[in-house]
Write a protein that holds these residues in place. Sequence first.
Motif, PDB file in Angstrom:
ATOM      1  N   GLU A 104       0.871  -1.163   0.000  1.00 33.81           N
ATOM      2  CA  GLU A 104       0.000   0.000   0.000  1.00 33.81           C
ATOM      3  C   GLU A 104       0.912   1.218   0.000  1.00 33.81           C
ATOM      4  OE1 GLU A 104      -3.116   1.075  -0.041  1.00 33.81           O
ATOM      5  OE2 GLU A 104      -2.871   2.999   0.906  1.00 33.81           O
ATOM      6  N   ARG A 113       0.965   5.220   0.600  1.00 39.20           N
ATOM      7  CA  ARG A 113       0.202   6.355   1.121  1.00 39.20           C
ATOM      8  C   ARG A 113       0.989   7.630   0.881  1.00 39.20           C
ATOM      9  NH1 ARG A 113      -0.394   5.877   7.048  1.00 39.20           N
ATOM     10  NH2 ARG A 113       1.317   4.440   6.841  1.00 39.20           N
ATOM     11  N   ASP A 127       1.727  10.869   2.440  1.00 36.55           N
ATOM     12  CA  ASP A 127       1.615  11.467   3.768  1.00 36.55           C
ATOM     13  C   ASP A 127       1.623  12.984   3.708  1.00 36.55           C
ATOM     14  OD1 ASP A 127       1.716   8.889   5.074  1.00 36.55           O
ATOM     15  OD2 ASP A 127       3.856   8.870   4.612  1.00 36.55           O
ATOM     16  N   ALA A 130       5.968   9.975   1.071  1.00 28.92           N
ATOM     17  CA  ALA A 130       5.096   8.815   0.892  1.00 28.92           C
ATOM     18  C   ALA A 130       5.622   7.635   1.706  1.00 28.92           C
ATOM     19  CB  ALA A 130       5.018   8.433  -0.581  1.00 28.92           C
ATOM     20  N   THR A 131       4.699   6.758   2.098  1.00 31.48           N
ATOM     21  CA  THR A 131       5.055   5.559   2.849  1.00 31.48           C
ATOM     22  C   THR A 131       4.543   4.335   2.104  1.00 31.48           C
ATOM     23  OG1 THR A 131       4.857   6.754   4.944  1.00 31.48           O
ATOM     24  CG2 THR A 131       4.806   4.350   5.062  1.00 31.48           C
ATOM     25  N   CYS A 154       3.574   0.673   2.676  1.00 32.62           N
ATOM     26  CA  CYS A 154       3.216  -0.221   3.786  1.00 32.62           C
ATOM     27  C   CYS A 154       3.196  -1.664   3.288  1.00 32.62           C
ATOM     28  CB  CYS A 154       1.837   0.122   4.333  1.00 32.62           C
ATOM     29  SG  CYS A 154       1.751   1.732   5.109  1.00 32.62           S
ATOM     30  N   TRP A 211      -2.599  -5.394   7.947  1.00 34.95           N
ATOM     31  CA  TRP A 211      -3.452  -4.243   7.644  1.00 34.95           C
ATOM     32  C   TRP A 211      -4.627  -4.626   6.744  1.00 34.95           C
ATOM     33  CZ3 TRP A 211      -4.231  -2.669   2.669  1.00 34.95           C
ATOM     34  CH2 TRP A 211      -3.277  -2.998   1.713  1.00 34.95           C
ATOM     35  N   LYS A 264      -8.116   0.098   9.300  1.00 30.89           N
ATOM     36  CA  LYS A 264      -7.011   0.443   8.402  1.00 30.89           C
ATOM     37  C   LYS A 264      -7.472   0.436   6.951  1.00 30.89           C
ATOM     38  CE  LYS A 264      -3.415  -0.928  11.561  1.00 30.89           C
ATOM     39  NZ  LYS A 264      -2.339  -1.853  11.894  1.00 30.89           N
ATOM     40  N   TYR A 280      -7.156   3.657   4.579  1.00 38.06           N
ATOM     41  CA  TYR A 280      -6.421   3.582   3.320  1.00 38.06           C
ATOM     42  C   TYR A 280      -7.335   3.798   2.111  1.00 38.06           C
ATOM     43  CZ  TYR A 280      -2.512   1.607   6.004  1.00 38.06           C
ATOM     44  OH  TYR A 280      -1.489   1.412   6.891  1.00 38.06           O
ATOM     45  N   TYR A 306      -9.982   1.822   1.094  1.00 41.68           N
ATOM     46  CA  TYR A 306     -10.520   0.615   0.459  1.00 41.68           C
ATOM     47  C   TYR A 306     -11.972   0.365   0.840  1.00 41.68           C
ATOM     48  CZ  TYR A 306      -5.781  -0.497  -0.942  1.00 41.68           C
ATOM     49  OH  TYR A 306      -4.530  -0.443  -1.502  1.00 41.68           O
TER      50      TYR A 306
END
Length: 102
Positions: free
Chosen positions: A14, A16, A18, A36-37, A39, A88, A94, A98, A100
Amino acid sequence: LFTCLGKELPYCCEVRIDEFKDPNPDDKQPLIRIRATVCVERDSQKGIVVGKGGAKIKEVGIDARAKLEEFLMEKVFLNLDVKVDKNWRKDEKKLKAYGYLK
């Protein structure tokens, strides 16, 4: 991620965004800043994404930054982090966070 990792890409990644900061109008060289992260669910998956000595995530960052600069038509500073967020995909909160689930 798909381009650089190919078949090695963990199926439960995933990404993200940020932080996305537009350039400061007072800057001599305008620069968009993006943090950005990525995951993943397990430490072993983090190792795949990061690569030996950070080589894979560096390759991902270089490729992504070039594509972002082409798309945005501005210079981009891209900061990528990789984080393990255990299970997650099984956590409804979560999944909502995110985007979804609603």
